[in-house]
Write a protein that holds these residues in place. Structure first.
Motif, PDB file in Angstrom:
ATOM      1  N   LEU A   1     -12.522  16.526   0.018  1.00  0.00           N
ATOM      2  CA  LEU A   1     -11.742  15.488  -0.663  1.00  0.00           C
ATOM      3  C   LEU A   1     -12.441  14.134  -0.582  1.00  0.00           C
ATOM      4  O   LEU A   1     -12.442  13.369  -1.550  1.00  0.00           O
ATOM      5  CB  LEU A   1     -10.340  15.407  -0.061  1.00  0.00           C
TER       6      LEU A   1
ATOM      7  N   ASP B   1      -0.375   2.992   0.119  1.00  0.00           N
ATOM      8  CA  ASP B   1       0.785   3.655  -0.486  1.00  0.00           C
ATOM      9  C   ASP B   1       1.070   5.010   0.174  1.00  0.00           C
ATOM     10  O   ASP B   1       1.859   5.796  -0.344  1.00  0.00           O
ATOM     11  CB  ASP B   1       0.622   3.792  -2.007  1.00  0.00           C
ATOM     12  N   LEU B   2       0.432   5.276   1.312  1.00  0.00           N
ATOM     13  CA  LEU B   2       0.682   6.468   2.129  1.00  0.00           C
ATOM     14  C   LEU B   2       0.245   7.774   1.474  1.00  0.00           C
ATOM     15  O   LEU B   2       0.443   8.838   2.032  1.00  0.00           O
ATOM     16  CB  LEU B   2       2.170   6.586   2.515  1.00  0.00           C
ATOM     17  N   SER B   3      -0.343   7.680   0.272  1.00  0.00           N
ATOM     18  CA  SER B   3      -0.778   8.932  -0.362  1.00  0.00           C
ATOM     19  C   SER B   3      -1.927   9.562   0.417  1.00  0.00           C
ATOM     20  O   SER B   3      -2.219  10.742   0.256  1.00  0.00           O
ATOM     21  CB  SER B   3      -1.179   8.693  -1.814  1.00  0.00           C
TER      22      SER B   3
ATOM     23  N   ARG C   1     -10.043  13.648 -10.792  1.00  0.00           N
ATOM     24  CA  ARG C   1      -9.333  13.350 -12.028  1.00  0.00           C
ATOM     25  C   ARG C   1      -8.304  12.243 -11.802  1.00  0.00           C
ATOM     26  O   ARG C   1      -8.172  11.311 -12.583  1.00  0.00           O
ATOM     27  CB  ARG C   1      -8.636  14.636 -12.479  1.00  0.00           C
ATOM     28  N   ARG C   2      -7.584  12.351 -10.677  1.00  0.00           N
ATOM     29  CA  ARG C   2      -6.558  11.354 -10.363  1.00  0.00           C
ATOM     30  C   ARG C   2      -7.178   9.968 -10.202  1.00  0.00           C
ATOM     31  O   ARG C   2      -6.689   8.983 -10.748  1.00  0.00           O
ATOM     32  CB  ARG C   2      -5.851  11.740  -9.053  1.00  0.00           C
TER      33      ARG C   2
ATOM     34  N   GLU D   1      -9.071  17.910  -9.008  1.00  0.00           N
ATOM     35  CA  GLU D   1      -7.823  17.204  -9.334  1.00  0.00           C
ATOM     36  C   GLU D   1      -7.806  15.807  -8.721  1.00  0.00           C
ATOM     37  O   GLU D   1      -7.294  14.865  -9.321  1.00  0.00           O
ATOM     38  CB  GLU D   1      -6.609  17.998  -8.839  1.00  0.00           C
ATOM     39  N   LEU D   2      -8.354  15.694  -7.507  1.00  0.00           N
ATOM     40  CA  LEU D   2      -8.389  14.377  -6.866  1.00  0.00           C
ATOM     41  C   LEU D   2      -9.327  13.438  -7.626  1.00  0.00           C
ATOM     42  O   LEU D   2      -9.006  12.259  -7.836  1.00  0.00           O
ATOM     43  CB  LEU D   2      -8.846  14.521  -5.408  1.00  0.00           C
TER      44      LEU D   2
ATOM     45  N   ARG E   1      -6.380   1.619  -0.532  1.00  0.00           N
ATOM     46  CA  ARG E   1      -5.202   1.729  -1.404  1.00  0.00           C
ATOM     47  C   ARG E   1      -4.425   3.001  -1.122  1.00  0.00           C
ATOM     48  O   ARG E   1      -3.206   3.003  -1.148  1.00  0.00           O
ATOM     49  CB  ARG E   1      -5.630   1.692  -2.867  1.00  0.00           C
ATOM     50  N   ASP E   2      -5.157   4.086  -0.842  1.00  0.00           N
ATOM     51  CA  ASP E   2      -4.474   5.335  -0.506  1.00  0.00           C
ATOM     52  C   ASP E   2      -3.697   5.196   0.795  1.00  0.00           C
ATOM     53  O   ASP E   2      -2.628   5.767   0.952  1.00  0.00           O
ATOM     54  CB  ASP E   2      -5.486   6.478  -0.363  1.00  0.00           C
TER      55      ASP E   2
ATOM     56  N   ARG F   1      -6.223   3.323 -15.685  1.00  0.00           N
ATOM     57  CA  ARG F   1      -4.946   2.604 -15.828  1.00  0.00           C
ATOM     58  C   ARG F   1      -5.104   1.122 -15.478  1.00  0.00           C
ATOM     59  O   ARG F   1      -4.465   0.259 -16.064  1.00  0.00           O
ATOM     60  CB  ARG F   1      -3.875   3.212 -14.910  1.00  0.00           C
ATOM     61  N   SER F   2      -5.928   0.841 -14.456  1.00  0.00           N
ATOM     62  CA  SER F   2      -6.128  -0.567 -14.082  1.00  0.00           C
ATOM     63  C   SER F   2      -7.572  -0.936 -14.361  1.00  0.00           C
ATOM     64  O   SER F   2      -8.318  -1.324 -13.472  1.00  0.00           O
ATOM     65  CB  SER F   2      -5.770  -0.774 -12.619  1.00  0.00           C
TER      66      SER F   2
ATOM     67  N   LEU G   1      -3.731  13.774   1.694  1.00  0.00           N
ATOM     68  CA  LEU G   1      -5.116  14.235   1.840  1.00  0.00           C
ATOM     69  C   LEU G   1      -5.362  14.735   3.263  1.00  0.00           C
ATOM     70  O   LEU G   1      -6.023  15.744   3.477  1.00  0.00           O
ATOM     71  CB  LEU G   1      -6.106  13.113   1.503  1.00  0.00           C
TER      72      LEU G   1
ATOM     73  N   GLN H   1      -8.247   8.575 -13.471  1.00  0.00           N
ATOM     74  CA  GLN H   1      -7.041   8.176 -14.194  1.00  0.00           C
ATOM     75  C   GLN H   1      -6.544   6.818 -13.691  1.00  0.00           C
ATOM     76  O   GLN H   1      -6.213   5.917 -14.472  1.00  0.00           O
ATOM     77  CB  GLN H   1      -5.971   9.237 -13.940  1.00  0.00           C
ATOM     78  N   LEU H   2      -6.522   6.672 -12.373  1.00  0.00           N
ATOM     79  CA  LEU H   2      -6.051   5.414 -11.781  1.00  0.00           C
ATOM     80  C   LEU H   2      -6.963   4.256 -12.164  1.00  0.00           C
ATOM     81  O   LEU H   2      -6.488   3.166 -12.480  1.00  0.00           O
ATOM     82  CB  LEU H   2      -5.992   5.536 -10.256  1.00  0.00           C
TER      83      LEU H   2
END
Lengths: 224, 210
Positions: A96, A80-82, A12-13, A9-10, A76-77, A20-21, A86, A16-17
């Motif tokens: 991860l 934005d504190l994401s 994939r994310r 899933e990570l 970047r992670d 998007r950019s 993790l 995806q990101l």
């Protein structure tokens, strides 16, 4: 099972990101192509001279374009504190970070490999060296992503750590640079390249297996 | 109640920042069904304490026990707790649905699309679930971030400013979440300013009084 699912899933994310950019994601490979276009202006456009410097230039270009995308790996992670999610996940952090490295390779190295036919033409690579060059890039780039990830993880809490990453990581890129360039040179001289290919493969396996663990430790240390 | 069945038992915690203790000799025992409010002025150490309890930061001295077992840095009981920070911890380029999908997967939960919809719906966040988080307001982001609580099953919630940026309706929804979690055998430690309170028996830890 949940470890595998979390990693997938990570991955994939991150893909995806990147999608998007995608203009941002393509900048490193555009830089590489521009570099290859500019070199003949500097050293002269004689085909023979270009062939002589092609092995080194191809590898150095790969190194530099990889460096350009390293700050996206963890910074970047962290911004934005994401990254907190993790670090707090119950699955091993190394699983991860391995996902992050794979995502980085797919988004930074694969565009370079796709641009390779163009790059090889710009450097006037002979037919014999063409496949050797592709193989060298294919096997060297996982090492670059894996070692680069260590630099990115170590500097994640440093403001504007981009230059610091380069200083940390570039010396560690030397083995991949030497064996990659040497493989292309040998192919140009019609010599066997299996030794260099074995070394590049060994480097890739070693760095891919150790780097996720080192990244995990570095990220935990940097959390505070 | 004995120490052994406390969900969280922090003993003699000290955290030093810039050679000054932010808190010193702090004791805190959280039992199931309890909601703990951390209060205190800005910079009193509320966020720090939550991060220490979550295992993100290391205390300079002291011990933290979860359900009678001591938490160590290399074996923090991460499947027992979840920490949601003051910031939204979301990817700005993804939609709320996509964000909740990766966050729950990373925390080891399998979230079906229907569950994600329901979680967003319950915090009144379903009508903007297909927009990129980038285009959402701070309060809307907070609602999305808090939806994680319903997708990831954890006994102890550590929430930093769960009411920040929320309107009155949002505050009531989060209060309801906290109340229900405590009633169902969970526990919540959260920080807040002002008069917000969860309705369950609330314990308060005032920081920054030394």
């Amino acid at each position: 099972m949940s470890v595998l699912r979390a990693s997938v899933e990570l991955l994939r994310r991150d893909l995806q990101l990147a999608f998007r950019s995608r203009m941002d994601a393509l900048q490193p490979v555009l830089f590489f192509v521009l570099l290859a276009v500019l070199v003949p202006f500097g050293v002269g456009p004689e085909p023979l001279r270009l062939q002589t410097i092609a092995p080194g230039m191809l590898m150095v270009g790969t190194l530099l374009s990889t460096l350009l995308s390293l700050d996206a790996l963890f910074v970047r992670d962290a911004d934005d504190l994401s990254l907190d999610h993790l670090l707090l996940a119950p699955v091993p952090l190394a699983a991860l970070t391995f996902s992050k490295i794979v995502a980085h390779w797919l988004t930074s190295a694969v565009p370079c490999l796709l641009a390779y036919p163009l790059l090889a033409t710009l450097f006037n690579l002979s037919d014999g060296a063409w496949s050797a060059g592709f193989l060298a890039l294919l096997l060297a780039t996982p090492t670059l992503s894996a070692i680069g990830a260590i630099g990115a993880a170590l500097t994640v809490s440093v403001a504007r750590g981009g230059t610091l990453i380069a200083l940390l990581v570039l010396p560690l890129y030397v083995p991949a640079l030497i064996f990659g360039a040497s493989a292309i040179e040998s192919a140009q001289a019609n010599l066997a390249i299996s030794a260099q290919i074995y070394f590049l493969s060994a480097l890739a396996l070693l760095s891919l297996s150790l780097s996720p663990l080192v990244c995990a430790v570095a990220l935990r240390l940097n959390a505070r | 109640m004995t120490t052994a069945n406390a969900l969280l038992d922090a003993r003699d915690l000290t955290f030093v920042r810039d050679f000054e203790p932010l808190f010193e000799g702090l004791h805190m025992r959280v039992h199931t069904g309890q909601a703990w409010l951390l209060s205190g002025p800005n910079g009193a150490g509320k966020t720090t304490l939550l991060k220490v309890l979550a295992g993100l930061w290391r205390a300079d001295s002291g011990e933290i026990w979860f359900s009678g077992e001591r938490a160590k840095a290399n074996s923090w009981p991460r499947e027992a707790l979840i920490y949601l920070g003051h910031g939204a911890q979301l990817k700005a380029d993804l939609t709320p649905i996509e964000n909740l999908r990766w966050i729950s997967a990373v925390h080891g939960a399998i979230a079906q699309p229907a569950q994600i919809d329901a979680a967003l719906e319950s915090l009144d966040a379903a009508h903007f679930d297909a927009q990129a988080v980038r285009s959402l307001s701070a309060g809307q982001r907070k609602r999305v971030a808090m939806s994680v609580l319903q997708l990831v099953d954890r006994r102890l919630w550590l929430l930093d400013e769960p009411y920040a940026n929320l309107d009155r309706g949002g505050v009531a929804l989060i209060e309801g979440l906290i109340d229900r979690h405590c009633a169902n055998g969970g526990a919540v430690v959260f920080s807040a300013h002002g008069e917000q309170r969860a309705r369950v028996a609330l314990n308060e830890l005032k920081l920054g009084l030394q």
